[in-house]
Design a protein around this motif. Structure first.
Motif, PDB file in Angstrom:
ATOM      1  N   THR A  69      23.039  -2.820  17.396  1.00  0.00           N
ATOM      2  CA  THR A  69      21.842  -3.385  16.780  1.00  0.00           C
ATOM      3  C   THR A  69      21.633  -4.790  17.331  1.00  0.00           C
ATOM      4  OG1 THR A  69      23.049  -4.368  14.930  1.00  0.00           O
ATOM      5  CG2 THR A  69      22.301  -2.098  14.649  1.00  0.00           C
ATOM      6  N   CYS A 122      23.642   2.339  17.976  1.00  0.00           N
ATOM      7  CA  CYS A 122      22.243   2.734  18.153  1.00  0.00           C
ATOM      8  C   CYS A 122      22.140   3.781  19.260  1.00  0.00           C
ATOM      9  CB  CYS A 122      21.389   1.525  18.528  1.00  0.00           C
ATOM     10  SG  CYS A 122      21.145   0.369  17.171  1.00  0.00           S
ATOM     11  N   ARG A 151      20.225   4.779  14.112  1.00  0.00           N
ATOM     12  CA  ARG A 151      21.559   4.210  13.992  1.00  0.00           C
ATOM     13  C   ARG A 151      22.439   5.128  13.145  1.00  0.00           C
ATOM     14  NH1 ARG A 151      20.803  -2.053  12.550  1.00  0.00           N
ATOM     15  NH2 ARG A 151      20.863  -1.214  10.440  1.00  0.00           N
TER      16      ARG A 151
END
Length: 525
Positions: free
Chosen positions: A62, A94, A100
């Motif tokens: 992220t 991700c 995610r």
């Protein structure tokens, strides 16, 4: 061990070992760039090998984690060694589509001719996270005592175990309004500020919550930033970091009574697998709501039953008192006067017609039996005194029904021990208990030809059981005396009070059992 002291493994020998692993593996060089990925990592991330090789490893992270990672990587290289990470399920990876998922990682440094590689094994923690969430939710369902507690705990589990930014349950209010009845997470201000309605003509009624309450179908928002339907809430959601949401109907007896809303801080989270997971979660909560509804229905029926029993007993007692007063004031008094007059006539008959005296005595015996029967009936009609201890009431009833000419009897099990409340019943229920006992003893007196009768009191946690056992001839269905309906009456009285009734008879005698609840609001058993 410093990186320079690590044993060197040729890349040509290392790569086949990495490729053979079923675990997703990414190898990162000292500059933080992807040096190698195996097939398992490519399947897990959605990236092709050439899309990752040479790229900063932060492409798999992220934005927030990527900003912090160079510092963490430098710290690790200063003291490299095998290390596990993410056991608390707070690490995410991700995919290429930027969805995610939680992961657990294991790190190991390897010295190659190209420098130090940090080999990272990645395991998708989603299945374990789902199992934990489902297990905790099942615990909540089992332990919750009402819908309010269930809603609160379900929201808490979704945030604490499921990793959601926020969770809330909303229900329809007056008119087209909607009110939030439970929430958890860090977006309370967002929930308070967003306008929600079930009226499709209003903007707030066309959002996920209003739509699901109205239509009863789940609704998923993949990305607030790009979904045109989310335009009225886009700016507000962005200020709280909300990027996607799921809203699921919660039903009771097939009718949507609430919605569960879940918000996350990253887009495109709700793939097919996650949606199936959430639908199952909502189904479990809905099943619990069905259970609460059934419990509430039983409680309402119990209250209605208690009120009906109280009214019935009051009406019966009033009618019985009126009949008893009428018997005492008219027939019994009149028959007493007749008996007195017969006594006077006996003296005259004895003097003038002695041969008629035996016939006159027969008339007086018949009259005495009639008076005794009326007095017994008057006793039966008297209301039960709820202030008298249970054992005393049972003995009084047995003494009145089972006279000296009938079986020997005893009452057992009525000792209060250390808890007198174990032998207490609500007034209306106590009245039914005494009347069932009286009916059972009348059957013994009239039909059993018994020598002994035991009246046993059997209290338990929820009520009191009674057993009337005789050693008589036994009968599959005793014939009821005139004015009584026998078994049917006893069973109806027990069931009306929320209890149970059982009759067993055989060559060695008969046992009548009945159980009555200690609570006036009986809800089962």
């Amino acid at each position: 061990m410093p990186p320079t002291e690590l044993p060197e493994i040729p890349v040509a020998a290392l790569v086949p070992m990495l490729d053979a692993s079923a675990t997703a593996i990414v190898a990162v060089d000292a500059d933080g760039r992807v040096a190698h990925v195996n097939d398992s990592l490519r399947r897990l991330s959605g990236y092709a090998a050439d899309e990752l090789l040479g790229q900063p490893v932060e492409v798999l992270m992220t934005a927030e984690a990527g900003d912090r990672h160079p510092e963490h990587r430098a710290g690790y290289l200063r003291d490299p060694g095998p290390r596990g990470m993410g056991t608390g399920l707070d690490l995410v990876v991700c995919r290429k589509d930027r969805t995610r998922f939680p992961v657990e990682m294991g790190l190991a440094p390897i010295h190659t001719e190209r420098g130090v590689w940090v080999v990272c094994g990645i395991s998708d923690a989603t299945p374990r996270l789902e199992l934990r969430t489902l297990a905790r939710l099942n615990q909540v369902i089992l332990r919750a005592t009402d819908a309010g507690e269930l809603y609160e705990q379900a929201c808490r589990v979704a945030v604490e175990e499921g990793g959601y930014l926020g969770a809330a349950v909303a229900v329809p209010g007056p008119g087209a309004s909607v009110r939030t009845v439970a929430r958890a997470g860090s977006i309370d201000d967002y929930i308070d500020r967003v306008e929600i309605s079930t009226d499709v003509t209003e903007p707030g009624g066309r959002g996920p919550i209003g739509s699901v309450l109205r239509e009863g179908r789940s609704r998923y928002v993949g990305d607030f930033a790009t979904d045109p339907a989310m335009a009225p809430w886009r700016e507000l959601a962005a200020s709280f970091g909300i990027r996607a949401a799921a809203t699921l109907p919660l039903t009771c007896q097939g009718r949507t009574v609430a919605v569960l809303s879940l918000w996350v801080d990253h887009p495109r989270t709700f793939d097919e697998k996650r949606r199936a997971e959430l639908e199952g979660l909502a189904d479990n909560v809905s099943c619990a709501l069905d259970g609460f509804d059934a419990t509430d229905l039983l409680a309402r029926l119990a209250r209605d039953r208690a009120v009906l029993l109280q009214r019935l007993v009051a009406a019966q007692d009033e009618e019985r008192a009126r009949i008893a007063a009428g018997l005492h004031d008219d027939p019994v008094q009149s028959l007493a006067a007749v008996d007195l007059r017969l006594g006077q006539l006996r003296r005259q008959v004895a003097a003038q017609a002695p041969a008629l005296v035996p016939a006159l005595e027969q008339v007086r015996v018949i009259l005495d039996d009639v008076v005794a029967g009326l007095r017994s009936l008057t006793f039966e009609l008297e209301p039960v005194d709820a202030d008298v201890p249970l054992g005393e009431l049972l003995r009084e009833t047995a003494a009145q029904v089972l006279t000296d000419r009938t079986p020997a009897w005893r009452v057992a099990g009525d000792e209060p021990e250390d808890d007198p409340e174990r032998l207490r019943l609500p007034a209306a229920t106590l009245t039914q208990a005494v009347r069932i006992l009286r009916e059972a003893l009348l059957n013994v007196r009239k039909h059993a030809a018994a020598d002994h009768v035991d009246i046993v009191v059997e209290p338990d946690r929820d009520g009191i059981g009674f057993a009337v056992r005789d050693d008589g001839v036994g009968t599959p269905e005793p014939v009821s005396p005139p004015g009584h309906r026998g078994l049917k009456t006893m069973q109806e009285r027990a069931e009306l009070a929320g209890g149970r009734f059982r009759f067993d008879s055989g060559p060695e005698g008969t046992t009548v059992r009945f159980w009555l609840p200690r609570s006036a609001l009986w809800a089962g058993g």
